[in-house]
Design a protein around this motif. Structure first.
Motif, PDB file in Angstrom:
ATOM      1  N   LEU A 126      -4.382  -3.312   5.258  1.00 16.01           N
ATOM      2  CA  LEU A 126      -4.722  -2.640   6.505  1.00 16.01           C
ATOM      3  C   LEU A 126      -4.642  -1.123   6.407  1.00 16.01           C
ATOM      4  O   LEU A 126      -5.380  -0.410   7.101  1.00 16.01           O
ATOM      5  CB  LEU A 126      -3.792  -3.116   7.627  1.00 16.01           C
ATOM      6  N   LEU A 127      -3.778  -0.608   5.551  1.00 11.05           N
ATOM      7  CA  LEU A 127      -3.513   0.831   5.537  1.00 11.05           C
ATOM      8  C   LEU A 127      -4.003   1.559   4.294  1.00 11.05           C
ATOM      9  O   LEU A 127      -4.238   2.770   4.346  1.00 11.05           O
ATOM     10  CB  LEU A 127      -2.002   1.079   5.686  1.00 11.05           C
ATOM     11  N   ALA A 128      -4.160   0.851   3.194  1.00 12.48           N
ATOM     12  CA  ALA A 128      -4.502   1.528   1.943  1.00 12.48           C
ATOM     13  C   ALA A 128      -5.943   2.007   1.896  1.00 12.48           C
ATOM     14  O   ALA A 128      -6.284   2.820   1.060  1.00 12.48           O
ATOM     15  CB  ALA A 128      -4.243   0.620   0.738  1.00 12.48           C
ATOM     16  N   THR A 129      -6.789   1.533   2.793  1.00 15.64           N
ATOM     17  CA  THR A 129      -8.180   1.955   2.774  1.00 15.64           C
ATOM     18  C   THR A 129      -8.311   3.456   2.993  1.00 15.64           C
ATOM     19  O   THR A 129      -9.240   4.077   2.497  1.00 15.64           O
ATOM     20  CB  THR A 129      -8.978   1.219   3.864  1.00 15.64           C
ATOM     21  N   ALA A 130      -7.380   4.040   3.724  1.00  9.13           N
ATOM     22  CA  ALA A 130      -7.434   5.481   3.987  1.00  9.13           C
ATOM     23  C   ALA A 130      -7.245   6.294   2.710  1.00  9.13           C
ATOM     24  O   ALA A 130      -7.665   7.449   2.633  1.00  9.13           O
ATOM     25  CB  ALA A 130      -6.368   5.872   4.998  1.00  9.13           C
ATOM     26  N   THR A 131      -6.617   5.676   1.700  1.00  8.56           N
ATOM     27  CA  THR A 131      -6.383   6.366   0.439  1.00  8.56           C
ATOM     28  C   THR A 131      -7.327   5.870  -0.658  1.00  8.56           C
ATOM     29  O   THR A 131      -7.176   6.220  -1.813  1.00  8.56           O
ATOM     30  CB  THR A 131      -4.928   6.167  -0.019  1.00  8.56           C
ATOM     31  N   HIS A 132      -8.260   5.011  -0.305  1.00 10.61           N
ATOM     32  CA  HIS A 132      -9.251   4.470  -1.258  1.00 10.61           C
ATOM     33  C   HIS A 132      -8.565   3.841  -2.480  1.00 10.61           C
ATOM     34  O   HIS A 132      -8.961   4.069  -3.610  1.00 10.61           O
ATOM     35  CB  HIS A 132     -10.208   5.577  -1.709  1.00 10.61           C
ATOM     36  N   SER A 133      -7.550   3.043  -2.221  1.00  9.66           N
ATOM     37  CA  SER A 133      -6.780   2.486  -3.339  1.00  9.66           C
ATOM     38  C   SER A 133      -6.775   0.956  -3.342  1.00  9.66           C
ATOM     39  O   SER A 133      -5.801   0.334  -3.730  1.00  9.66           O
ATOM     40  CB  SER A 133      -5.337   2.997  -3.278  1.00  9.66           C
ATOM     41  N   TRP A 134      -7.858   0.353  -2.923  1.00 10.31           N
ATOM     42  CA  TRP A 134      -7.901  -1.107  -2.868  1.00 10.31           C
ATOM     43  C   TRP A 134      -7.918  -1.760  -4.246  1.00 10.31           C
ATOM     44  O   TRP A 134      -7.701  -2.957  -4.341  1.00 10.31           O
ATOM     45  CB  TRP A 134      -9.133  -1.557  -2.068  1.00 10.31           C
ATOM     46  N   THR A 135      -8.186  -1.027  -5.279  1.00  6.63           N
ATOM     47  CA  THR A 135      -8.171  -1.625  -6.615  1.00  6.63           C
ATOM     48  C   THR A 135      -6.879  -1.309  -7.365  1.00  6.63           C
ATOM     49  O   THR A 135      -6.741  -1.660  -8.534  1.00  6.63           O
ATOM     50  CB  THR A 135      -9.371  -1.117  -7.445  1.00  6.63           C
ATOM     51  N   THR A 136      -5.936  -0.644  -6.711  1.00  3.34           N
ATOM     52  CA  THR A 136      -4.655  -0.316  -7.349  1.00  3.34           C
ATOM     53  C   THR A 136      -3.724  -1.516  -7.266  1.00  3.34           C
ATOM     54  O   THR A 136      -3.572  -2.139  -6.217  1.00  3.34           O
ATOM     55  CB  THR A 136      -4.006   0.888  -6.649  1.00  3.34           C
ATOM     56  N   TRP A 137      -3.057  -1.831  -8.377  1.00  2.00           N
ATOM     57  CA  TRP A 137      -2.141  -2.973  -8.414  1.00  2.00           C
ATOM     58  C   TRP A 137      -0.891  -2.684  -7.607  1.00  2.00           C
ATOM     59  O   TRP A 137      -0.354  -1.576  -7.621  1.00  2.00           O
ATOM     60  CB  TRP A 137      -1.745  -3.294  -9.853  1.00  2.00           C
ATOM     61  N   VAL A 138      -0.406  -3.699  -6.922  1.00  2.00           N
ATOM     62  CA  VAL A 138       0.835  -3.614  -6.149  1.00  2.00           C
ATOM     63  C   VAL A 138       1.747  -4.752  -6.580  1.00  2.00           C
ATOM     64  O   VAL A 138       1.340  -5.916  -6.570  1.00  2.00           O
ATOM     65  CB  VAL A 138       0.567  -3.714  -4.632  1.00  2.00           C
ATOM     66  N   VAL A 139       2.980  -4.418  -6.965  1.00  2.69           N
ATOM     67  CA  VAL A 139       3.970  -5.432  -7.324  1.00  2.69           C
ATOM     68  C   VAL A 139       5.317  -5.033  -6.741  1.00  2.69           C
ATOM     69  O   VAL A 139       5.553  -3.863  -6.427  1.00  2.69           O
ATOM     70  CB  VAL A 139       4.109  -5.601  -8.860  1.00  2.69           C
ATOM     71  N   GLY A 140       6.195  -6.007  -6.608  1.00  2.00           N
ATOM     72  CA  GLY A 140       7.555  -5.703  -6.206  1.00  2.00           C
ATOM     73  C   GLY A 140       7.989  -6.400  -4.929  1.00  2.00           C
ATOM     74  O   GLY A 140       7.164  -6.776  -4.086  1.00  2.00           O
ATOM     75  N   ALA A 141       9.298  -6.536  -4.796  1.00  2.00           N
ATOM     76  CA  ALA A 141       9.895  -7.180  -3.622  1.00  2.00           C
ATOM     77  C   ALA A 141      10.147  -6.196  -2.494  1.00  2.00           C
ATOM     78  O   ALA A 141      10.823  -6.530  -1.516  1.00  2.00           O
ATOM     79  CB  ALA A 141      11.210  -7.853  -4.021  1.00  2.00           C
ATOM     80  N   SER A 142       9.616  -4.980  -2.586  1.00  2.00           N
ATOM     81  CA  SER A 142       9.908  -3.947  -1.597  1.00  2.00           C
ATOM     82  C   SER A 142       9.500  -4.356  -0.184  1.00  2.00           C
ATOM     83  O   SER A 142      10.213  -4.081   0.784  1.00  2.00           O
ATOM     84  CB  SER A 142       9.208  -2.638  -1.970  1.00  2.00           C
ATOM     85  N   GLY A 143       8.326  -4.979  -0.041  1.00  2.00           N
ATOM     86  CA  GLY A 143       7.899  -5.415   1.278  1.00  2.00           C
ATOM     87  C   GLY A 143       8.895  -6.383   1.890  1.00  2.00           C
ATOM     88  O   GLY A 143       9.273  -6.260   3.062  1.00  2.00           O
ATOM     89  N   ALA A 144       9.351  -7.359   1.096  1.00  2.00           N
ATOM     90  CA  ALA A 144      10.340  -8.323   1.578  1.00  2.00           C
ATOM     91  C   ALA A 144      11.660  -7.639   1.908  1.00  2.00           C
ATOM     92  O   ALA A 144      12.291  -7.936   2.929  1.00  2.00           O
ATOM     93  CB  ALA A 144      10.546  -9.413   0.530  1.00  2.00           C
ATOM     94  N   VAL A 145      12.093  -6.729   1.043  1.00  2.33           N
ATOM     95  CA  VAL A 145      13.359  -6.022   1.261  1.00  2.33           C
ATOM     96  C   VAL A 145      13.284  -5.166   2.522  1.00  2.33           C
ATOM     97  O   VAL A 145      14.226  -5.137   3.327  1.00  2.33           O
ATOM     98  CB  VAL A 145      13.714  -5.164   0.033  1.00  2.33           C
ATOM     99  N   PHE A 146      12.176  -4.475   2.727  1.00  2.00           N
ATOM    100  CA  PHE A 146      12.026  -3.694   3.950  1.00  2.00           C
ATOM    101  C   PHE A 146      12.002  -4.610   5.168  1.00  2.00           C
ATOM    102  O   PHE A 146      12.459  -4.225   6.255  1.00  2.00           O
ATOM    103  CB  PHE A 146      10.755  -2.845   3.894  1.00  2.00           C
ATOM    104  N   GLY A 147      11.467  -5.815   5.013  1.00  2.00           N
ATOM    105  CA  GLY A 147      11.528  -6.784   6.100  1.00  2.00           C
ATOM    106  C   GLY A 147      12.963  -7.134   6.452  1.00  2.00           C
ATOM    107  O   GLY A 147      13.326  -7.246   7.633  1.00  2.00           O
ATOM    108  N   LEU A 148      13.811  -7.281   5.433  1.00  2.00           N
ATOM    109  CA  LEU A 148      15.226  -7.544   5.683  1.00  2.00           C
ATOM    110  C   LEU A 148      15.881  -6.359   6.378  1.00  2.00           C
ATOM    111  O   LEU A 148      16.728  -6.532   7.258  1.00  2.00           O
ATOM    112  CB  LEU A 148      15.951  -7.849   4.370  1.00  2.00           C
ATOM    113  N   PHE A 149      15.495  -5.147   5.978  1.00  2.00           N
ATOM    114  CA  PHE A 149      16.017  -3.949   6.639  1.00  2.00           C
ATOM    115  C   PHE A 149      15.656  -3.964   8.130  1.00  2.00           C
ATOM    116  O   PHE A 149      16.480  -3.655   8.986  1.00  2.00           O
ATOM    117  CB  PHE A 149      15.447  -2.680   6.006  1.00  2.00           C
TER     118      PHE A 149
END
Length: 241
Positions: A126-149
């Motif tokens: 939803l948000l990365a389109t503004a930076t034209h980075s839809w082909t950039t790889w994303v990995v990590g538990a950060s989204g889940a961890v921020f959800g816990l926060f």
């Protein structure tokens, strides 16, 4: 000295009402099994990725591949790019996971973690389109961890704890996401919002409606994320990216 029948004790324990946590989850004393499971999956996946780099390519997320291979919305949360990356996420998970697992119960905690992980990838779509980075790889538990926060803030407030410390942690991590290059702040934002919504629902649900809320809110949230992603995909031509 009396002797108890082992089978009778087991039957009595099974028939006894399940003990509930303050927020209505099933109380299970002992090790935080769900937290340890997520920790173990992240470590195991990281080791496999070191041995076989193709593992990361098969499971990592970017919005383009997420359209045709939606399983990446979940699997990317168990991958990490470096030792520092996995260490920072797992330390944060261990810092807040057992507390939330004990307060919410295993099932609601697992739902919170997994939906926040998905919410992180949804945030990227939803948000990365503004930076034209839809082909950039994303990995990590950060989204889940921020959800816990996001969730622990509401849980602590509901239970009368001092949430000021966790606010500082959230703010610091949000700032880091914007100023340090290579960090997908969009995933942080998506996970934080998802976790906050679930945490508020779990924490403030009326006592006699907790089970219903624990089902309806995650389902409604998952449906809303699905619709938002499909609308976003429909507005872009993936083949041109």
């Amino acid at each position: 000295m009396g002797v108890q029948c082992v089978d009778c004790v087991a039957q009595a324990a099974a028939a006894a009402p399940a003990r509930r946590t303050v927020l209505g989850g099933t109380a299970r004393p002992g090790l935080p099994v769900v937290t340890l499971t997520f920790l173990g999956l992240c470590v195991a996946s990281y080791i496999v990725g070191l041995v076989n780099p193709a593992w990361v390519d098969q499971l990592a997320f970017n919005p383009v591949l997420g359209d045709s291979e939606p399983y990446r919305f979940v699997t990317a949360a168990f991958l990490h790019a470096s030792t520092i990356h996995i260490a920072s996420n797992l330390i944060a998970l261990w810092f807040v996971g057992p507390y939330l697992e004990q307060a919410l119960g295993r099932l609601r905690f697992a739902t919170l973690y997994l939906l926040s992980a998905v919410g992180g990838q949804v945030g990227v779509v939803l948000l990365a389109t503004a930076t034209h980075s839809w082909t950039t790889w994303v990995v990590g538990a950060s989204g889940a961890v921020f959800g816990l926060f996001g969730a622990i803030f509401f849980v602590m407030r509901r239970l009368g704890g001092n949430a000021s410390g966790i606010i500082g942690v959230i703010v610091l991590n949000v700032v880091i996401g914007f100023v340090v290059p290579g960090i997908a702040w969009q995933a942080h934002a998506g996970g934080l919002v998802t976790g906050a919504v679930l945490g508020a629902a779990y924490a403030y649900a009326p006592k006699n409606q907790r089970r219903l809320v624990a089902v309806l809110v995650p389902v409604a949230l998952a449906a809303a994320m699905f619709v938002a992603v499909r609308i976003t995909y429909a507005n872009f031509t993936l083949a041109s990216l």
